[in-house]
Design a protein around this motif. Structure first.
Motif, PDB file in Angstrom:
ATOM      1  N   PHE A   1       0.754  -1.287  -0.151  1.00 49.82           N
ATOM      2  CA  PHE A   1      -0.137  -0.034  -0.160  1.00 49.82           C
ATOM      3  C   PHE A   1       0.748   1.189  -0.043  1.00 49.82           C
ATOM      4  CE2 PHE A   1      -4.149  -1.779   1.967  1.00 49.82           C
ATOM      5  CZ  PHE A   1      -4.236  -2.574   1.005  1.00 49.82           C
ATOM      6  N   SER A   2       0.328   2.302  -0.565  1.00 50.56           N
ATOM      7  CA  SER A   2       1.227   3.496  -0.708  1.00 50.56           C
ATOM      8  C   SER A   2       0.682   4.590   0.397  1.00 50.56           C
ATOM      9  CB  SER A   2       1.096   4.349  -1.963  1.00 50.56           C
ATOM     10  OG  SER A   2      -0.391   4.478  -2.276  1.00 50.56           O
ATOM     11  N   ASP A   3       1.192   5.642   0.505  1.00 53.53           N
ATOM     12  CA  ASP A   3       0.814   6.601   1.282  1.00 53.53           C
ATOM     13  C   ASP A   3      -0.676   6.922   0.981  1.00 53.53           C
ATOM     14  OD1 ASP A   3       3.093   6.244   2.852  1.00 53.53           O
ATOM     15  OD2 ASP A   3       3.983   8.171   2.244  1.00 53.53           O
ATOM     16  N   GLU A   4      -0.929   7.061  -0.319  1.00 55.08           N
ATOM     17  CA  GLU A   4      -2.320   7.504  -0.754  1.00 55.08           C
ATOM     18  C   GLU A   4      -3.181   6.728  -0.178  1.00 55.08           C
ATOM     19  OE1 GLU A   4      -3.374  10.204  -2.013  1.00 55.08           O
ATOM     20  OE2 GLU A   4      -5.322   9.598  -2.224  1.00 55.08           O
ATOM     21  N   ASP A   5      -2.976   5.244  -0.375  1.00 52.73           N
ATOM     22  CA  ASP A   5      -3.843   4.333   0.050  1.00 52.73           C
ATOM     23  C   ASP A   5      -4.303   4.643   1.543  1.00 52.73           C
ATOM     24  OD1 ASP A   5      -4.058   2.860  -2.334  1.00 52.73           O
ATOM     25  OD2 ASP A   5      -2.167   1.662  -1.973  1.00 52.73           O
TER      26      ASP A   5
ATOM     27  N   GLU B   1       5.834  -5.095   7.507  1.00 50.44           N
ATOM     28  CA  GLU B   1       5.351  -5.142   8.812  1.00 50.44           C
ATOM     29  C   GLU B   1       4.782  -3.753   8.915  1.00 50.44           C
ATOM     30  OE1 GLU B   1       7.876  -6.631  12.224  1.00 50.44           O
ATOM     31  OE2 GLU B   1       9.183  -6.627  10.589  1.00 50.44           O
ATOM     32  N   ARG B   2       5.276  -2.739   8.298  1.00 54.81           N
ATOM     33  CA  ARG B   2       4.651  -1.270   8.486  1.00 54.81           C
ATOM     34  C   ARG B   2       3.400  -1.222   7.860  1.00 54.81           C
ATOM     35  NH1 ARG B   2       5.222   4.187   5.462  1.00 54.81           N
ATOM     36  NH2 ARG B   2       5.598   2.567   3.595  1.00 54.81           N
ATOM     37  N   GLU B   3       3.259  -1.826   6.694  1.00 53.05           N
ATOM     38  CA  GLU B   3       1.931  -1.906   6.139  1.00 53.05           C
ATOM     39  C   GLU B   3       0.692  -2.570   6.934  1.00 53.05           C
ATOM     40  OE1 GLU B   3       0.805  -3.011   1.833  1.00 53.05           O
ATOM     41  OE2 GLU B   3       0.252  -4.806   2.814  1.00 53.05           O
ATOM     42  N   VAL B   4       1.141  -3.621   7.582  1.00 53.68           N
ATOM     43  CA  VAL B   4       0.088  -4.220   8.525  1.00 53.68           C
ATOM     44  C   VAL B   4      -0.115  -3.436   9.524  1.00 53.68           C
ATOM     45  CG1 VAL B   4       0.088  -6.304  10.013  1.00 53.68           C
ATOM     46  CG2 VAL B   4       0.625  -6.714   7.585  1.00 53.68           C
ATOM     47  N   GLU B   5       1.117  -2.812  10.264  1.00 57.52           N
ATOM     48  CA  GLU B   5       0.541  -2.056  11.570  1.00 57.52           C
ATOM     49  C   GLU B   5      -0.205  -0.874  11.033  1.00 57.52           C
ATOM     50  OE1 GLU B   5       1.279  -2.544  14.584  1.00 57.52           O
ATOM     51  OE2 GLU B   5       1.931  -4.744  14.064  1.00 57.52           O
TER      52      GLU B   5
END
Length: 350
Positions: free
Chosen positions: A23-27, A321-325
């Motif tokens: 996922f991007s920051d826009e997501d 991990e960052r995406e999931v968190e």
């Protein structure tokens, strides 16, 4: 340790493909405006489609999101090991033991707070070496002492047993959690030596950075807990940024702690943006999120030096991990009615 031929180029090619789908920051900005059902639908149109569809008949709302996130994370990291051979398998598998530590911390915290076993299970990520039978036994006990006995045949038994007295005296979980971290990192660095150049040198450099930031995080937690504890007692060997006595002095002054990181030749120039966020952080949560962002940024920097190496794989692991968190923080924030700006403060954004 695996001694066969390593297939680093193949693993890196698969990782680049997976990383492009994160996922991007826009997501994240879109997700912050959605409720749990909308977040689940958004995930269904992404890499999480299979997990959402498989779990959708049994769960809904935030529970569905939590289970889907953890199952997808475990699947991704298990596939990393399936793709890997030889030396790169060894380096990845030893790093993924961090999820054994994650699961043990989660279970111990759950027992400490009398959280129902099924709620604890939601937060587990089965990407380490502890098997399902051991996890099930841990979830059945009601006392931390009994959980430690379940681990009698593992490397975690002795360090946890040694900290039971400190846990009883302080009433905080810091001694137990730090014992788990220390055991994980000491085994990570066991036979790696200190290579001065090449991809393995960057692997060791990354692990040292993670230890340094872990020490900084522990120091600030101790300082703000108000407990009468010696920070040096919770110092993890293996980093380059602090020794035990330095850390004890720096916990008393937040600005001095950040200055110490900024003045270090290894981190200062590479982390100027992240360090600015560290200085601006006015809460422990924001400080810890800034540390997470700094470590991710540092991993990206190292992987750019040797694009075809285990460093690029570690950078992907942290990014996943960052995406999931971040998705978890958004879903939980929406569930309890936090505002969009309050949720955004919970996210780790580079």
């Amino acid at each position: 340790m695996s001694l066969g031929a390593s297939n680093t180029e193949y693993v890196n090619a698969r990782v680049r493909s997976r990383r492009a789908k994160l996922f991007s920051d826009e997501d994240y900005r879109k997700l912050v405006r959605m409720g749990p059902s909308g977040i689940a639908r958004f995930m269904e149109e992404s890499e999480y489609e299979r997990e959402i569809n498989e779990l959708g008949a049994r769960f809904s709302g935030v529970d569905l999101i939590e289970y889907a996130l953890n199952r997808n994370l475990a699947k991704n990291f298990q596939e990393l090991l399936e793709w890997s051979e030889g030396r790169i398998y060894d380096l990845i598998s030893r790093y993924l033991r961090k999820f054994d530590v994650w699961n043990l911390k989660t279970i111990i915290r759950g027992i400490y707070t009398d959280t129902p076993a099924e709620e604890i299970r939601t937060d587990l990520i089965m990407a380490g070496e502890l098997d399902d039978v051991t996890i099930d036994r841990l979830l059945e006990v009601d006392e931390i002492e009994d959980a430690i006995e379940v681990l009698a045949d593992t490397i975690y038994y002795d360090p946890l047993s040694a900290e039971l007295e400190a846990f009883a005296e302080t009433g905080t979980l810091v001694p137990l959690e730090n014992a788990l971290d220390r055991e994980f990192y000491e085994h990570l660095l066991d036979d790696l030596g200190r290579p001065r150049e090449g991809p393995q040198a960057k692997y060791v450099e990354f692990l040292q950075a993670e230890i340094d930031f872990r020490n900084a995080r522990n120091a600030l937690r101790l300082a703000r807990s108000g407990a009468d504890l010696d920070p040096a007692s919770y110092y993890i060997e293996g980093g380059v940024l602090f020794d035990g006595s330095e850390l004890s002095q720096l916990v008393t002054d937040y600005d001095d702690l950040v200055d110490h990181i900024a003045d270090n030749k290894r981190y200062g120039d590479r982390l100027s943006g992240a360090l600015r966020r560290l200085r601006e952080a006015d809460s422990l949560i924001q400080f810890e999120h800034a540390l997470d962002a700094a470590l991710l940024q540092y991993a990206d920097t190292l992987s750019s030096i040797y694009p075809v190496s285990v460093s690029a794989v570690l950078s992907y692991i942290l990014a996943k991990e960052r995406e999931v968190e971040n998705i978890r923080a958004i879903a939980r924030g929406r569930e309890v009615g936090l505002s969009e700006s309050e949720i955004e403060e919970e996210l780790v954004i580079l």
